[in-house]
Motif scaffolding. Structure first.
Motif, PDB file in Angstrom:
ATOM      1  N   ALA A 101       0.827  -1.210   0.000  1.00  0.00           N
ATOM      2  CA  ALA A 101       0.000   0.000   0.000  1.00  0.00           C
ATOM      3  C   ALA A 101       0.860   1.259   0.000  1.00  0.00           C
ATOM      4  CB  ALA A 101      -0.938  -0.010   1.210  1.00  0.00           C
ATOM      5  N   THR A 102       1.981   1.211   0.698  1.00  0.00           N
ATOM      6  CA  THR A 102       2.895   2.355   0.716  1.00  0.00           C
ATOM      7  C   THR A 102       3.480   2.595  -0.661  1.00  0.00           C
ATOM      8  OG1 THR A 102       3.483   1.784   2.990  1.00  0.00           O
ATOM      9  CG2 THR A 102       4.920   3.327   1.858  1.00  0.00           C
ATOM     10  N   ALA A 103       3.890   1.522  -1.315  1.00  0.00           N
ATOM     11  CA  ALA A 103       4.479   1.663  -2.645  1.00  0.00           C
ATOM     12  C   ALA A 103       3.466   2.203  -3.643  1.00  0.00           C
ATOM     13  CB  ALA A 103       5.007   0.310  -3.111  1.00  0.00           C
ATOM     14  N   MET A 104       2.251   1.662  -3.624  1.00  0.00           N
ATOM     15  CA  MET A 104       1.245   2.083  -4.597  1.00  0.00           C
ATOM     16  C   MET A 104       0.855   3.544  -4.404  1.00  0.00           C
ATOM     17  SD  MET A 104      -1.192  -1.327  -4.656  1.00  0.00           S
ATOM     18  CE  MET A 104      -2.312  -0.649  -5.879  1.00  0.00           C
ATOM     19  N   ARG A 105       0.766   3.996  -3.156  1.00  0.00           N
ATOM     20  CA  ARG A 105       0.300   5.352  -2.878  1.00  0.00           C
ATOM     21  C   ARG A 105       1.432   6.378  -2.845  1.00  0.00           C
ATOM     22  NH1 ARG A 105      -3.351   9.179  -3.629  1.00  0.00           N
ATOM     23  NH2 ARG A 105      -3.490  10.640  -1.867  1.00  0.00           N
TER      24      ARG A 105
END
Length: 406
Positions: free
Chosen positions: A212-216
């Protein structure tokens, strides 16, 4: 004449003609040694490749967005596809009975920095289940991130050993902060070294962050690139692949359209790599076997010369009662003994070379005892086959003519 006496006589004759015996042995030694060494090197390469594939995960299936092809030995995506989503990854273990776990992932090369050190590194965003599916272990003192950190989009990172070497010169990075792009991340762990994968890519040159951190925060996307899937057991791999394909086609509403994803089954990948390695080993081993045949021709030439030089001896032995079968056995025994000694020396030489190469670290070899046994047996067979004509020629000599020729 007893076989033991024939054998002793053959040894005496070979010892008396040292240079000729040495030259006769050379072709057999090279042939058998090369064949056994090539097979051992092939076995070593096969085990190394299979080990790298197993390091990717156990009972692994990889789903990639879009169609992929192997270009220059590496898997390349043909076109960018945005239809694969995290919901697909969640649906796979829920609706596919043969699947145990699934973990979505996305990756991209990004600039990373610690103080004055910079490196362009593969940043991988993955769900927490990915550590178990991909067999990613963390060294002592570190930890993986958990589902709560993934949901909260925490900025935590786990570094591969190559990144640690590039950014920290091998020092312990846990607790320190790095920048991935412009975003600061806290280092919470370091992965256990894995080395190169089956495509020759360094598996340790990566940074793992929560998906989720990478995508956002890093990639600003809503789609994923890959789903790593673990089947319930090795026997379920093919069934799991079929279930995943059917589910994704239904979810993506493809109907009569081609797949917009690619599924790689670990069992298929292992078998493909194994067949490729075996084919190369067989090809090179067959070429090496030609030198064994050349060695057999050398034995044929030497035995024909021996028949001519020992014409008087043959006539004398026939005159004192030796039968044709005794003469024939004598020469067959000599040719077989020559090839057998050469085969034994070739096996010993190949094993010594293989162990030496492995010890020096140039190439991993796995001593192939069955190849050694087959090589030795084949060398003896070659010696006997190429010794038949000289033996028949010697046995055909008439005593009076042989003595007169002498």
């Amino acid at each position: 004449m007893k076989l033991s006496r024939n054998l002793a006589l053959s040894c005496e004759i070979m010892a008396a003609q040292k240079l000729r015996t040495l030259l006769s042995l050379t072709g057999i030694v090279v042939g058998v040694g090369t064949v056994v060494l090539v097979v051992s090197a092939g076995r070593g390469a096969e085990e190394k490749i299979l080990g790298r594939i197993r390091d990717m995960g156990t009972n692994l299936i990889v789903v990639n967005a879009g169609q992929t092809r192997i270009i220059a030995g590496r898997q390349r995506q043909i076109a960018t596809v945005t239809t694969l989503e995290t919901d697909d990854a969640q649906a796979i273990p829920e609706q596919c009975p043969s699947v145990a776990l699934a973990a979505p992932a996305i990756s991209k090369k990004l600039a990373t920095r610690y103080e004055s050190e910079n490196a362009n590194t593969n940043v991988v965003g993955i769900a927490p289940e990915g550590f178990q599916i991909r067999n990613i272990a963390i060294t002592a003192g570190g930890r993986p991130f958990d589902p709560e950190e993934n949901r909260a989009r925490r900025r935590v990172a786990i570094l591969g050993p190559t990144v640690v070497e590039n950014l920290f010169d091998g020092a312990n990075p846990i607790g320190l902060r790095i920048r991935i792009g412009r975003v600061p991340f806290e280092v919470v762990g370091v992965t256990v070294p894995k080395g190169m994968d089956a495509n020759g890519v360094d598996q340790d040159d990566l940074i793992i962050v929560p998906l989720a951190t990478a995508m956002r925060r890093l990639f600003n996307v809503t789609h994923i690139q890959t789903i790593y899937v673990r089947a319930r057991d090795a026997e379920s791999l093919n069934a799991a692949e079929m279930e995943i394909r059917q589910l994704l086609r239904q979810r993506h509403r493809l109907r009569d359209k081609p797949d917009d994803f690619t599924i790689q089954n670990q069992a298929t990948l292992v078998e493909t790599e194994r067949e490729t390695t075996r084919s190369m080993t067989f090809l090179i081993g067959s070429v090496a076997g030609i030198s064994l045949m050349v060695g057999g021709i050398g034995i044929l030439a030497v035995m024909l010369i021996s028949v001519r030089e020992r014409t008087g001896e043959i006539g004398l032995r026939r005159a004192v009662g030796a039968r044709r079968s005794d003469i024939r056995t004598q020469f067959l025994l000599e040719s077989g003994l020559l090839a057998g000694v050469g085969g034994l020396l070739g096996v010993l030489a190949s094993m010594g070379t293989g162990l030496g190469v492995s010890w020096l670290g140039y190439w991993d070899t796995v001593i192939s005892w069955d190849a050694a046994a087959v090589g030795f047996a084949f060398s003896v067979s070659v010696g006997i086959v190429f010794g038949i004509y000289p033996a028949m020629r010697a046995a055909a000599l008439e005593p009076i003519e042989a003595l007169r020729a002498e």
